[in-house]
Design a protein around this motif. Structure first.
Motif, mmCIF file in Angstrom:
data_model
loop_
_atom_site.group_PDB
_atom_site.id
_atom_site.type_symbol
_atom_site.label_atom_id
_atom_site.label_comp_id
_atom_site.label_asym_id
_atom_site.label_seq_id
_atom_site.Cartn_x
_atom_site.Cartn_y
_atom_site.Cartn_z
ATOM 1 N N THR A 1 -31.777 108.550 65.169
ATOM 2 C CA THR A 1 -32.441 109.614 65.866
ATOM 3 C C THR A 1 -33.789 110.130 65.422
ATOM 4 N N GLU A 2 -33.800 110.330 64.089
ATOM 5 C CA GLU A 2 -35.230 110.512 63.259
ATOM 6 C C GLU A 2 -36.092 109.280 63.765
ATOM 7 N N ILE A 3 -35.757 108.138 63.673
ATOM 8 C CA ILE A 3 -36.674 107.199 63.749
ATOM 9 C C ILE A 3 -37.365 106.992 65.297
ATOM 10 N N TYR A 4 -36.330 107.485 66.113
ATOM 11 C CA TYR A 4 -36.907 107.580 67.446
ATOM 12 C C TYR A 4 -37.771 108.798 67.583
ATOM 13 N N ASN A 5 -37.280 109.774 67.162
ATOM 14 C CA ASN A 5 -38.312 111.064 67.268
ATOM 15 C C ASN A 5 -39.461 110.979 66.747
ATOM 16 N N ILE A 6 -39.708 109.999 65.435
ATOM 17 C CA ILE A 6 -40.904 109.908 64.896
ATOM 18 C C ILE A 6 -41.797 109.029 65.727
ATOM 19 N N PHE A 7 -41.164 107.892 66.299
ATOM 20 C CA PHE A 7 -42.030 106.715 66.987
ATOM 21 C C PHE A 7 -42.475 107.271 68.500
ATOM 22 N N ASP A 8 -41.298 108.061 69.063
ATOM 23 C CA ASP A 8 -41.621 108.407 70.376
ATOM 24 C C ASP A 8 -42.705 109.458 70.537
ATOM 25 N N ASN A 9 -42.998 110.100 69.586
ATOM 26 C CA ASN A 9 -44.066 111.129 69.421
ATOM 27 C C ASN A 9 -45.621 110.574 69.411
ATOM 28 N N VAL A 10 -45.419 109.410 69.292
ATOM 29 C CA VAL A 10 -46.602 108.453 69.125
ATOM 30 C C VAL A 10 -46.994 107.824 70.442
ATOM 31 N N PRO A 11 -47.936 107.961 71.313
ATOM 32 C CA PRO A 11 -47.955 107.063 72.394
ATOM 33 C C PRO A 11 -47.922 105.496 72.241
ATOM 34 N N GLN A 12 -47.379 104.761 72.860
ATOM 35 C CA GLN A 12 -47.196 103.278 72.501
ATOM 36 C C GLN A 12 -48.435 102.900 72.714
ATOM 37 N N THR A 13 -49.276 103.373 73.671
ATOM 38 C CA THR A 13 -50.844 102.493 73.970
ATOM 39 C C THR A 13 -51.561 102.769 72.661
ATOM 40 N N LEU A 14 -51.615 103.855 71.949
ATOM 41 C CA LEU A 14 -52.307 104.321 70.718
ATOM 42 C C LEU A 14 -51.705 103.135 69.536
ATOM 43 N N VAL A 15 -50.576 102.998 69.475
ATOM 44 C CA VAL A 15 -49.907 101.981 68.455
ATOM 45 C C VAL A 15 -50.525 100.468 68.861
ATOM 46 N N VAL A 16 -50.506 100.258 70.160
ATOM 47 C CA VAL A 16 -51.039 98.861 70.510
ATOM 48 C C VAL A 16 -52.447 98.775 70.111
ATOM 49 N N ILE A 17 -53.331 99.821 70.472
ATOM 50 C CA ILE A 17 -54.757 100.025 70.080
ATOM 51 C C ILE A 17 -54.972 99.609 68.630
ATOM 52 N N ILE A 18 -54.309 100.316 67.728
ATOM 53 C CA ILE A 18 -54.488 100.380 66.371
ATOM 54 C C ILE A 18 -53.922 99.047 65.792
ATOM 55 N N ILE A 19 -52.808 98.495 66.318
ATOM 56 C CA ILE A 19 -52.500 97.229 65.580
ATOM 57 C C ILE A 19 -53.567 96.003 66.029
ATOM 58 N N SER A 20 -53.967 96.143 67.336
ATOM 59 C CA SER A 20 -54.903 95.234 67.867
ATOM 60 C C SER A 20 -56.329 95.385 67.058
ATOM 61 N N TYR A 21 -56.594 96.549 66.822
ATOM 62 C CA TYR A 21 -57.793 96.776 65.965
ATOM 63 C C TYR A 21 -57.786 96.253 64.571
ATOM 64 N N ILE A 22 -56.623 96.322 63.942
ATOM 65 C CA ILE A 22 -56.405 96.204 62.639
ATOM 66 C C ILE A 22 -56.192 94.557 62.334
ATOM 67 N N LEU A 23 -55.505 93.990 63.077
ATOM 68 C CA LEU A 23 -55.276 92.493 63.003
ATOM 69 C C LEU A 23 -56.191 91.715 64.003
ATOM 70 N N ARG A 24 -55.960 90.571 63.778
ATOM 71 C CA ARG A 24 -56.944 89.584 64.564
ATOM 72 C C ARG A 24 -56.439 89.494 65.943
ATOM 73 N N PRO A 25 -57.450 89.719 67.014
ATOM 74 C CA PRO A 25 -57.132 89.771 68.241
ATOM 75 C C PRO A 25 -56.303 88.288 68.934
ATOM 76 N N GLY A 26 -55.612 88.457 69.510
ATOM 77 C CA GLY A 26 -54.966 87.065 69.964
ATOM 78 C C GLY A 26 -53.600 87.426 70.711
ATOM 79 N N VAL A 27 -53.005 86.485 71.204
ATOM 80 C CA VAL A 27 -51.863 86.596 72.062
ATOM 81 C C VAL A 27 -50.640 87.022 71.154
#
Length: 331
Positions: free
Chosen positions: A163-189
Motif C-alpha cells: 500500500t505504501e509503495i502504491y501510494n508513493i508511485f501513484d502520486n507521481v504521474p507515469q508520463t513524468l517518470v517516463v520523461i525523467i528516465i528517458s532524459y537520464i538514460l540513453r534514448p532507445g527502445v
C-alpha cells in the motif's frame, strides 16, 4: 348416497388398509437389499461437455464487430512482419535522392518524406517497433501486476508494504517518470520499455488485489487452507481463474496505452532516436508539414495506422473480457 357418507366410507377403507400394512410382520431381507461392491462405480460421475475456453470463444464469435476488428488487427500485425520479407521491399532508412516529398504513386505507395525515404517501409517498420514496445510493456505489466497483486491481496502481512509503495508511485504521474528516465538514460527502445515498466504494473496490481480481497475468504479457500494446501497453489488454482477476464482487458488496453506513451514521449523529443522508425517519430515528422496541403499525407498515414491498432485492441479486448466472464456463460 350423499357425499358425506361416501367420504366416510372411503376413509374407513383407507384406515383398514393402513392397519393391515402396519400389523404385517416384515422379514429383515425385505427392509434392505445388499448391493455388490464395484470399485469402478466409485469413479463414475455425471458427464458434461462444458468447456470454459470453448464457451468463451463461442461468446466472442457472436459479436461480428469484435470479429471484424480482430481480423483487421491480425492482418496489420501479420503484415508488419511479412513486409520486410517481400522481394520489392526497400530498406526503411534508404534515402532516394531527388525523390523528396512525393505524393503516393505507383512507385511509392505511401509517398516519400522530406529527405527522400519511402514512407511505406518507414510506416511498417515504425509500426513493428511500436508494437514491440507495446507488447513488451503489456507482458511485463501483466506478469508483475498479477504476482504483486495476488501477494498484496492474499498475504495480509504484505498489505501495508504494498500500500505504501502504491501510494508513493501513484502520486507521481507515469508520463513524468517516463520523461525523467528517458532524459537520464540513453534514448532507445530498451530505455523506453524500461521506463514504462517501472510504474505501469501498479494499476494492474491494485485491480488484482481488490479482486483477490473479494474471493480470498470464500468457503473453498478456507477449506483449502484447513486442508494444508500450499499458499502458492491456492493462488494459482483458486484465485487466478477468476481474474482471466480482468487480465485480458488490462493486457489489451496496455498495448495501445504503451504505444500512445511512446508517441507522446517521442513527440516531445525524448523518445527513440530519429534513425529508428517508430509511429512517434513519423507523427512528429508529419506534424512539421501539416500546414502544407500537398504534404499532409505524411501525418495522416501513420495516424491512420495508429488509430487502427489502438481501436482494434480496445474493441477486441473489451469483447473478449466480456466473453471470458463466467457469468456470461450461464444460459
Amino acid at each position: 348416497m350423499s357425499v358425506s357418507r361416501y367420504k366416510d366410507r372411503k376413509t374407513e377403507e383407507l384406515s383398514a388398509s393402513l392397519e393391515g400394512h402396519v400389523s404385517r410382520d416384515y422379514q429383515p431381507e425385505e427392509y434392505f437389499q445388499l448391493a455388490e461392491y464395484d470399485p469402478s462405480a466409485a469413479e463414475l460421475g455425471s458427464y458434461s461437455n462444458y468447456s470454459y475456453w470453448g464457451s468463451t470463444f463461442r461468446a466472442f464469435l457472436r459479436s461480428p464487430v469484435a470479429v471484424f476488428f480482430l481480423a483487421l488487427l491480425v492482418l496489420v500485425l501479420a503484415f508488419t512482419f511479412i513486409e520486410p520479407l517481400l522481394p520489392y521491399a526497400p530498406e526503411a532508412n534508404t534515402i532516394y535522392r531527388g525523390d523528396t516529398n512525393l505524393r503516393p504513386c505507383a512507385e511509392y505507395w505511401f509517398g516519400t518524406n522530406s529527405i527522400g525515404q519511402d514512407l511505406w517501409s518507414q510506416i511498417w517498420s515504425g509500426t513493428r517497433t511500436s508494437l514491440l514496445i507495446g507488447f513488451a510493456v503489456a507482458c511485463m505489466e501483466a506478469v508483475l501486476g498479477v504476482i504483486m497483486g495476488v501477494l498484496w491481496g492474499y498475504v495480509r502481512k504484505l498489505d501495508f508494504l504494498f500500500t505504501e509503495i502504491y501510494n508513493i508511485f501513484d502520486n507521481v504521474p507515469q508520463t513524468l517518470v517516463v520523461i525523467i528516465i528517458s532524459y537520464i538514460l540513453r534514448p532507445g527502445v530498451s530505455t523506453m520499455i524500461f521506463a514504462m515498466c517501472l510504474t505501469s504494473w501498479l494499476q494492474t496490481a491494485r485491480l488484482v488485489r481488490n479482486q483477490v480481497l473479494i474471493i480470498r475468504d470464500r468457503d473453498y479457500n478456507l477449506a483449502s487452507r484447513c486442508l494444508g494446501t500450499p499458499t502458492w497453489r491456492i493462488m494459482v488454482k483458486n484465485l487466478l481463474p477468476y481474474l482471466v477476464s480482468i487480465l485480458t482487458l488490462r493486457m489489451a488496453l496496455a498495448v495501445p496505452a504503451a504505444i500512445g506513451n511512446e508517441v507522446f514521449i517521442t513527440y516531445i523529443g525524448l523518445g527513440v532516436p530519429l534513425e529508428t522508425p517508430t509511429l512517434g517519430n513519423l507523427i512528429k515528422a508529419g506534424q512539421v508539414v501539416i500546414n502544407e496541403p500537398t504534404l499532409n499525407y505524411q501525418l495522416f498515414l501513420p495516424v491512420l495506422i495508429l488509430s487502427i491498432v489502438t481501436v482494434s485492441f480496445y474493441i477486441v479486448g473489451n469483447s473478449f473480457a466480456d466473453a471470458a466472464d463466467p457469468k456470461n456463460h450461464v444460459k
